[in-house]
Scaffold this active site. Sequence first.
Site, short mmCIF file in Angstrom:
data_model
loop_
_atom_site.label_atom_id
_atom_site.label_comp_id
_atom_site.label_asym_id
_atom_site.label_seq_id
_atom_site.Cartn_x
_atom_site.Cartn_y
_atom_site.Cartn_z
N GLN A 150 0.83 -1.33 -0.01
CA GLN A 150 0.02 -0.09 -0.18
C GLN A 150 0.98 1.17 0.08
O GLN A 150 0.49 2.23 -0.63
CB GLN A 150 -0.95 0.09 1.24
N ALA B 6 -5.39 4.65 -1.15
CA ALA B 6 -5.19 4.63 -0.06
C ALA B 6 -3.90 4.85 0.67
O ALA B 6 -2.93 4.15 0.14
CB ALA B 6 -5.63 3.32 0.59
N SER C 273 -6.00 0.71 3.67
CA SER C 273 -6.83 0.17 2.47
C SER C 273 -7.50 -1.27 3.02
O SER C 273 -7.01 -1.90 3.76
CB SER C 273 -5.78 -0.17 1.63
N HIS D 66 -8.01 -3.58 1.29
CA HIS D 66 -7.16 -4.96 0.63
C HIS D 66 -6.26 -5.50 1.63
O HIS D 66 -6.18 -6.90 1.84
CB HIS D 66 -6.42 -4.52 -0.50
N ASP E 171 -10.38 -6.54 -6.32
CA ASP E 171 -10.98 -5.80 -7.41
C ASP E 171 -11.13 -6.46 -8.65
O ASP E 171 -10.21 -7.68 -8.82
CB ASP E 171 -9.76 -4.82 -7.67
N GLU F 100 -15.93 3.41 -7.51
CA GLU F 100 -15.04 2.05 -8.02
C GLU F 100 -16.10 1.07 -7.88
O GLU F 100 -16.26 0.30 -7.11
CB GLU F 100 -14.30 1.93 -7.22
N TRP G 59 -15.59 -1.51 -9.54
CA TRP G 59 -14.86 -2.98 -9.49
C TRP G 59 -14.49 -3.48 -8.15
O TRP G 59 -13.95 -4.73 -7.99
CB TRP G 59 -13.71 -2.65 -10.41
N HIS G 60 -14.75 -2.43 -7.01
CA HIS G 60 -14.08 -2.69 -5.72
C HIS G 60 -15.15 -3.52 -5.05
O HIS G 60 -16.18 -3.08 -4.61
CB HIS G 60 -13.47 -1.44 -5.05
#
Length: 222
Positions: free
Chosen positions: A110, A131, A136, A138, A145, A194, A196-197
């Site tokens: 990140q 981020a 994040s 993630h 994603d 977003e 896609w997230h």
Amino acid sequence: MAKDKNSNKDKLLLDSKNKKRNSKNPKQNDLEIKDPSSPLILVNKEQGLTEGFIPDDLVIPNIPFSFNENLPKKQMKKIAARAIERLFAQAKKDKIDIVGVSAYRSYQRQKDIFAYNAKKDGVTAANKYSAHAGHSEHQTGLAIDVSSPKINYKLIEEFGETKEGRWLQKNAPTYGFIIRYPKDKEEITGYQYEPWHLRYVGVEHALAIANKDSTLENYLYS
């Protein structure tokens, strides 16, 4: 991947700067919101994870990815990995062609990504879509994603206008996922749209958030 030796310390959020939001009574137990082992962990610009936190049950879901290498960004927490497998299986039945692009992201990764984006576009612009380290989703292992061959596997807003993007918007909650950063909710989530997230929160919570056309922040603190 090794379990973090400082799990007790690292299971607490690193910071909580948004006093106005956090002064409200949360809908869910406050400890659950701050526990990275919970599907309802809240990670955003105000609340982040410690540098040492690594999910202890990362696995690679059996789904197609946009790349072949077994990189860490293929990994997800087991509960989210099994759910994304079910989502992708249904997509295949419905002739929806989607692939995973990026899931787990370490603290250091990140940090590198934000530094790159800030250098390329400037800090102000980078803050709208990238981020800071520890902030994040993630890093929780609960986010992924996704994209499709139709847009050359890119992570772009146009994905939301494709057949695949519209299918995800409609069907992802049934499998426990929400579109984490919806359109026109930037002031709440802190990030631009977003499509896609995807973020795993569990079926019950995902359906409730989707039915209210809400965000995770509003759901947890309304």
